[in-house]
Design a protein around this motif. Structure first.
Motif, PDB file in Angstrom:
ATOM      1  N   VAL A   1      16.009 -27.385  45.885  1.00  0.00           N
ATOM      2  CA  VAL A   1      16.078 -26.105  46.559  1.00  0.00           C
ATOM      3  C   VAL A   1      16.749 -26.326  47.917  1.00  0.00           C
ATOM      4  O   VAL A   1      16.431 -27.284  48.613  1.00  0.00           O
ATOM      5  CB  VAL A   1      14.663 -25.506  46.772  1.00  0.00           C
ATOM      6  CG1 VAL A   1      14.738 -24.227  47.560  1.00  0.00           C
ATOM      7  CG2 VAL A   1      13.960 -25.305  45.456  1.00  0.00           C
ATOM      8  N   VAL A   2      17.652 -25.442  48.257  1.00  0.00           N
ATOM      9  CA  VAL A   2      18.339 -25.526  49.542  1.00  0.00           C
ATOM     10  C   VAL A   2      18.097 -24.219  50.294  1.00  0.00           C
ATOM     11  O   VAL A   2      18.260 -23.141  49.739  1.00  0.00           O
ATOM     12  CB  VAL A   2      19.855 -25.769  49.360  1.00  0.00           C
ATOM     13  CG1 VAL A   2      20.555 -25.779  50.710  1.00  0.00           C
ATOM     14  CG2 VAL A   2      20.107 -27.051  48.587  1.00  0.00           C
ATOM     15  N   GLY A   3      17.697 -24.342  51.540  1.00  0.00           N
ATOM     16  CA  GLY A   3      17.492 -23.162  52.393  1.00  0.00           C
ATOM     17  C   GLY A   3      18.373 -23.253  53.622  1.00  0.00           C
ATOM     18  O   GLY A   3      18.625 -24.338  54.135  1.00  0.00           O
ATOM     19  N   SER A   4      18.854 -22.118  54.067  1.00  0.00           N
ATOM     20  CA  SER A   4      19.727 -22.120  55.236  1.00  0.00           C
ATOM     21  C   SER A   4      19.493 -20.846  56.039  1.00  0.00           C
ATOM     22  O   SER A   4      19.265 -19.784  55.473  1.00  0.00           O
ATOM     23  CB  SER A   4      21.190 -22.188  54.791  1.00  0.00           C
ATOM     24  OG  SER A   4      22.048 -22.081  55.909  1.00  0.00           O
ATOM     25  N   ASP A   5      19.554 -20.984  57.367  1.00  0.00           N
ATOM     26  CA  ASP A   5      19.467 -19.805  58.227  1.00  0.00           C
ATOM     27  C   ASP A   5      20.826 -19.489  58.854  1.00  0.00           C
ATOM     28  O   ASP A   5      20.929 -18.732  59.803  1.00  0.00           O
ATOM     29  CB  ASP A   5      18.402 -20.015  59.315  1.00  0.00           C
ATOM     30  CG  ASP A   5      18.750 -21.135  60.282  1.00  0.00           C
ATOM     31  OD1 ASP A   5      19.822 -21.763  60.130  1.00  0.00           O
ATOM     32  OD2 ASP A   5      17.933 -21.396  61.177  1.00  0.00           O
ATOM     33  N   GLY A   6      21.888 -20.104  58.331  1.00  0.00           N
ATOM     34  CA  GLY A   6      23.238 -19.892  58.856  1.00  0.00           C
ATOM     35  C   GLY A   6      23.653 -20.984  59.817  1.00  0.00           C
ATOM     36  O   GLY A   6      24.827 -21.231  60.006  1.00  0.00           O
ATOM     37  N   ARG A   7      22.675 -21.612  60.468  1.00  0.00           N
ATOM     38  CA  ARG A   7      22.993 -22.683  61.401  1.00  0.00           C
ATOM     39  C   ARG A   7      22.525 -24.042  60.875  1.00  0.00           C
ATOM     40  O   ARG A   7      23.201 -25.029  61.025  1.00  0.00           O
ATOM     41  CB  ARG A   7      22.331 -22.423  62.758  1.00  0.00           C
ATOM     42  CG  ARG A   7      22.937 -21.225  63.480  1.00  0.00           C
ATOM     43  CD  ARG A   7      22.208 -20.915  64.754  1.00  0.00           C
ATOM     44  NE  ARG A   7      20.942 -20.250  64.359  1.00  0.00           N
ATOM     45  CZ  ARG A   7      19.839 -20.271  65.051  1.00  0.00           C
ATOM     46  NH1 ARG A   7      19.774 -20.909  66.185  1.00  0.00           N
ATOM     47  NH2 ARG A   7      18.773 -19.628  64.640  1.00  0.00           N
ATOM     48  N   CYS A   8      21.348 -24.035  60.264  1.00  0.00           N
ATOM     49  CA  CYS A   8      20.754 -25.270  59.768  1.00  0.00           C
ATOM     50  C   CYS A   8      20.487 -25.150  58.272  1.00  0.00           C
ATOM     51  O   CYS A   8      20.227 -24.064  57.764  1.00  0.00           O
ATOM     52  CB  CYS A   8      19.440 -25.558  60.483  1.00  0.00           C
ATOM     53  SG  CYS A   8      19.633 -25.765  62.257  1.00  0.00           S
ATOM     54  N   THR A   9      20.548 -26.280  57.613  1.00  0.00           N
ATOM     55  CA  THR A   9      20.292 -26.323  56.171  1.00  0.00           C
ATOM     56  C   THR A   9      19.203 -27.337  55.905  1.00  0.00           C
ATOM     57  O   THR A   9      19.190 -28.418  56.480  1.00  0.00           O
ATOM     58  CB  THR A   9      21.567 -26.721  55.403  1.00  0.00           C
ATOM     59  OG1 THR A   9      22.592 -25.791  55.703  1.00  0.00           O
ATOM     60  CG2 THR A   9      21.326 -26.737  53.907  1.00  0.00           C
ATOM     61  N   LYS A  15       9.412 -32.178  41.348  1.00  0.00           N
ATOM     62  CA  LYS A  15       9.471 -32.479  39.923  1.00  0.00           C
ATOM     63  C   LYS A  15       8.779 -31.362  39.156  1.00  0.00           C
ATOM     64  O   LYS A  15       7.734 -30.872  39.577  1.00  0.00           O
ATOM     65  CB  LYS A  15       8.788 -33.805  39.619  1.00  0.00           C
ATOM     66  CG  LYS A  15       9.528 -34.993  40.158  1.00  0.00           C
ATOM     67  CD  LYS A  15       8.840 -36.287  39.773  1.00  0.00           C
ATOM     68  CE  LYS A  15       9.608 -37.466  40.310  1.00  0.00           C
ATOM     69  NZ  LYS A  15       9.020 -38.752  39.911  1.00  0.00           N
ATOM     70  N   VAL A  16       9.384 -30.989  38.061  1.00  0.00           N
ATOM     71  CA  VAL A  16       8.818 -29.963  37.199  1.00  0.00           C
ATOM     72  C   VAL A  16       8.519 -30.608  35.853  1.00  0.00           C
ATOM     73  O   VAL A  16       9.414 -31.202  35.231  1.00  0.00           O
ATOM     74  CB  VAL A  16       9.784 -28.773  37.012  1.00  0.00           C
ATOM     75  CG1 VAL A  16       9.210 -27.760  36.031  1.00  0.00           C
ATOM     76  CG2 VAL A  16      10.092 -28.142  38.350  1.00  0.00           C
ATOM     77  N   LYS A  17       7.286 -30.518  35.420  1.00  0.00           N
ATOM     78  CA  LYS A  17       6.911 -31.053  34.120  1.00  0.00           C
ATOM     79  C   LYS A  17       6.911 -29.910  33.110  1.00  0.00           C
ATOM     80  O   LYS A  17       6.219 -28.919  33.280  1.00  0.00           O
ATOM     81  CB  LYS A  17       5.527 -31.697  34.167  1.00  0.00           C
ATOM     82  CG  LYS A  17       5.129 -32.336  32.860  1.00  0.00           C
ATOM     83  CD  LYS A  17       3.802 -33.048  32.964  1.00  0.00           C
ATOM     84  CE  LYS A  17       3.463 -33.686  31.630  1.00  0.00           C
ATOM     85  NZ  LYS A  17       2.183 -34.375  31.676  1.00  0.00           N
ATOM     86  N   VAL A  18       7.715 -30.067  32.073  1.00  0.00           N
ATOM     87  CA  VAL A  18       7.807 -29.047  31.041  1.00  0.00           C
ATOM     88  C   VAL A  18       6.882 -29.438  29.901  1.00  0.00           C
ATOM     89  O   VAL A  18       6.975 -30.538  29.355  1.00  0.00           O
ATOM     90  CB  VAL A  18       9.257 -28.910  30.525  1.00  0.00           C
ATOM     91  CG1 VAL A  18       9.327 -27.885  29.406  1.00  0.00           C
ATOM     92  CG2 VAL A  18      10.185 -28.540  31.673  1.00  0.00           C
TER      93      VAL A  18
END
Length: 109
Positions: A1-9, A15-18
């Motif tokens: 997952v990547v989050g950004s506020d326009g200045r910082c990322t 891990k997802v167990k299926v």
């Protein structure tokens, strides 16, 4: 997952167990008895189980049952977990008892 506020990322991972629907395994391998006998059966692979028809079983829920059919009978076992339900058919063959005839002892003269 990547989050950004326009200045910082910021990047984060997880891990997802299926999990799969259950895969049922029945024991014993040989499902054959003689008339009047009983057959303990066990199933594995799920969290809960329902057996039918229930009329010749000691119980209709749970991993272990004892079958006492008088004729060849096909049981359906439904096993469930949090991802779904799987069914399995198991036919218990009931062999008739041999016919025995008792004759009177031969008389001597």
């Amino acid at each position: 997952v990547v989050g950004s506020d326009g200045r910082c990322t910021k990047k984060a991972t997880t891990k997802v167990k299926v999990k799969d629907v259950p895969e049922l395994y029945l024991f014993p391998d040989i499902l054959e008895i003689c008339e009047g006998e009983e057959l303990p059966m066990n199933v594995e692979g799920a969290n809960s189980y329902t057996w039918s028809p229930a009329n010749s079983l000691n119980q209709s829920y749970g991993a272990s049952v004892i079958a006492t059919p008088t004729v060849t009978t096909t049981y359906t076992i439904a096993g469930a977990n949090e991802c779904g339900i799987e069914t399995l058919a198991a036919t218990v063959k009931v062999n008739p008892l041999p016919k025995v005839t008792v004759l009177p002892a031969a008389q001597t003269i």
